[in-house]
Design a protein around this motif. Structure first.
Motif, short mmCIF file in Angstrom:
data_model
loop_
_atom_site.label_atom_id
_atom_site.label_comp_id
_atom_site.label_asym_id
_atom_site.label_seq_id
_atom_site.Cartn_x
_atom_site.Cartn_y
_atom_site.Cartn_z
N HIS A 14 52.03 21.86 -1.55
CA HIS A 14 51.63 20.93 -2.43
C HIS A 14 52.39 20.97 -3.85
O HIS A 14 53.48 22.20 -3.83
N ASN A 15 52.06 20.79 -4.95
CA ASN A 15 52.96 20.55 -6.19
C ASN A 15 53.09 21.94 -6.57
O ASN A 15 53.89 22.43 -7.43
N PHE A 197 39.41 19.74 -8.04
CA PHE A 197 40.69 19.44 -8.66
C PHE A 197 40.11 19.73 -10.40
O PHE A 197 39.35 19.09 -10.97
N THR A 201 47.99 17.20 -11.80
CA THR A 201 48.99 17.08 -10.89
C THR A 201 49.12 18.53 -10.04
O THR A 201 49.76 18.59 -8.94
N ILE A 202 48.41 19.56 -10.47
CA ILE A 202 48.37 20.90 -9.52
C ILE A 202 47.07 21.28 -9.02
O ILE A 202 46.03 21.06 -9.85
N ALA A 203 46.69 21.37 -7.77
CA ALA A 203 45.54 21.80 -7.11
C ALA A 203 45.68 22.92 -6.25
O ALA A 203 46.77 23.07 -5.67
N ILE A 208 42.43 20.98 -1.88
CA ILE A 208 43.06 19.86 -1.35
C ILE A 208 42.63 19.60 0.15
O ILE A 208 42.32 18.54 0.65
N ILE A 222 44.62 12.87 -2.46
CA ILE A 222 45.35 13.88 -2.77
C ILE A 222 46.88 13.50 -3.30
O ILE A 222 47.65 14.48 -3.33
N GLN A 224 48.40 12.67 -5.81
CA GLN A 224 49.09 13.24 -7.01
C GLN A 224 48.84 14.76 -7.06
O GLN A 224 49.82 15.25 -7.69
N TYR A 225 48.51 15.34 -6.06
CA TYR A 225 48.84 16.87 -5.82
C TYR A 225 49.78 17.48 -4.92
O TYR A 225 50.04 18.51 -4.81
#
Length: 404
Positions: A14-15, A197, A201-203, A208, A222, A224-225
């Motif tokens: 993920h991000n 969340f 942008t960060i999770a 997730i 999900i 955007q993450y």
């Protein structure tokens, strides 16, 4: 070529992982990023959301250059043994540094804490015993005992999971007399266990996965993450295998193993402690789902994670005699994938590797890899019947993934 090592699960990528990867490469001024990644079963005692091959492809498409598998005997363990295996692989692959995410973000606090623990070892052990006698788990007792001892803010918060892992990575480096230089970056925005969340942008991977399995409850997707490559591979995996892996896919197999095994056989399973086999067997008979089963067996003394790891070993029929040796260092480097940059590094450096490089399973006869093969076969039981054979064969037929 200068290599930085990452110790990962990417469940899924993920991000936050993307940030960790780029920050690590920059901090180490590295040319190559090498990831040691858990296979199909993970440190928290869970089946990975999707197979190690798809997670390898996620890693390579998002900036990792080489992916080695962390063997089952290390991947499904407490932090100390998990760290032993991962560090030994990065050392053998000639990494100059490792960089891990932590709640602390300050490497000096790790070094100070390690020295303090050495100085206070007797008092710390006494404190751990005291708190465990009150009925709490070992991790909780350790955090409480350390908090009771410390008289300064220069030490780590040992109640935080990534701080604990980071501490064990550095201790493993010291135990193995490795020349790897440890570095850390602060985790951004999301905590390891966050189920919801909390950022745009960060999770966390936990939140997730929760959204993937219960999108209506989470109220949002999900997209955007996670990077675009992750989203595409998640969709591709679900379209092909018709599921994402979770414990409920394996409940009937675990229940069968528990009900049809004798208590004497269950006592031989790795991490089974005296008396637990009776509790687990009784709960298996009464439970209709894995969630229900876990709620029945959970106690203050045993963490959910500790019990899930035991369940993984029951599911894979992994015995104490198979696991109670060779827990200090890995004995091979299983190559799962590489980029063109990674292949260049391997071509230039593999002659200096201190462990055998395994790229074709059928040509490697090391007994230690049998546990990985068995785990992969059990993992394949989670997919629909008409796809099981494909996943069974993949363990032997899949060459390392190559991304140009």
């Amino acid at each position: 070529m200068k290599a930085v090592g990452l110790i990962v699960e990417y469940n899924p990528f993920h991000n936050g992982h993307a940030y960790h990867l780029s920050a690590s490469k920059e901090a180490a001024q590295a040319d190559v990023v090498i990831a040691v990644m858990s296979g199909n079963f993970l440190q928290r005692g869970e089946p990975a959301l999707l197979s190690k091959w798809y997670r390898t492809k996620m890693a390579l498409l998002n900036g990792v250059d080489i992916v080695f598998e962390l063997p089952y005997r290390f991947a499904t363990q407490k932090a100390e043994i998990f760290a032993n295996g991962a560090i030994s692989i990065l050392e053998a692959a000639r990494c100059e540094s490792i960089c891990f995410g932590s709640e602390s973000g300050d490497i000096s606090s790790f070094l100070h804490t390690i020295e303090y623990i050495k100085e206070e070892e007797k008092n710390l052990d006494d404190g751990i015993k005291f708190f465990m006698d009150t009925g709490v788990s070992y991790p909780k007792a350790t955090a409480l005992a350390f908090k009771q001892l410390q008289s300064s803010n220069n030490y780590l918060d040992l109640a935080k999971p990534n701080n604990i892992l980071g501490l064990e990575y550095i201790k493993a480096i010291q135990r193995q007399h490795s020349l790897i230089n440890p570095m850390t970056v602060t985790r951004k925005n999301a905590n390891y266990h966050d189920e919801h969340f909390t950022s745009e942008t960060i999770a966390s991977a936990t939140s997730i996965r929760k959204a993937i399995f219960s999108p209506k409850a989470e109220g949002q997707g999900i997209d955007q993450y996670v990077p675009a490559a992750t989203k595409q591979l998640l969709e591709e995996y679900f379209h092909h295998f018709q599921l994402f892996h979770q414990w409920e896919n394996y409940w009937s197999y675990l229940q069968f193993r528990l009900i049809h095994s004798s208590t004497e056989d269950l006592k031989e399973i790795y991490e089974m402690e005296e008396g637990l086999e009776n509790r687990l067997q009784a709960a298996a008979i009464q439970s209709e789902s894995f969630q229900q089963f876990m709620e029945r067996i959970k106690t203050k003394r045993y963490t959910w994670t500790r019990l899930q790891r035991l369940c993984v070993h029951i599911l894979t029929n992994t015995k104490k005699v198979e696991m109670n040796s060779n827990l200090e260092k890995a004995t091979y480097l299983r190559l799962l994938g590489m980029t063109a940059n990674g292949r260049e590094y391997l071509n230039k450096t593999k002659k200096d590797f201190t462990l055998p490089l395994v790229s074709k399973l059928s040509s490697f006869k090391e007994n230690m890899i049998d546990l990985d093969v068995k785990a992969a076969r059990v993992y394949a039981l989670g997919v629909p019947n008409h796809l099981k054979d494909e996943m069974f064969k993949q363990e032997f037929s899949q060459p390392p993934i190559y991304i140009k």
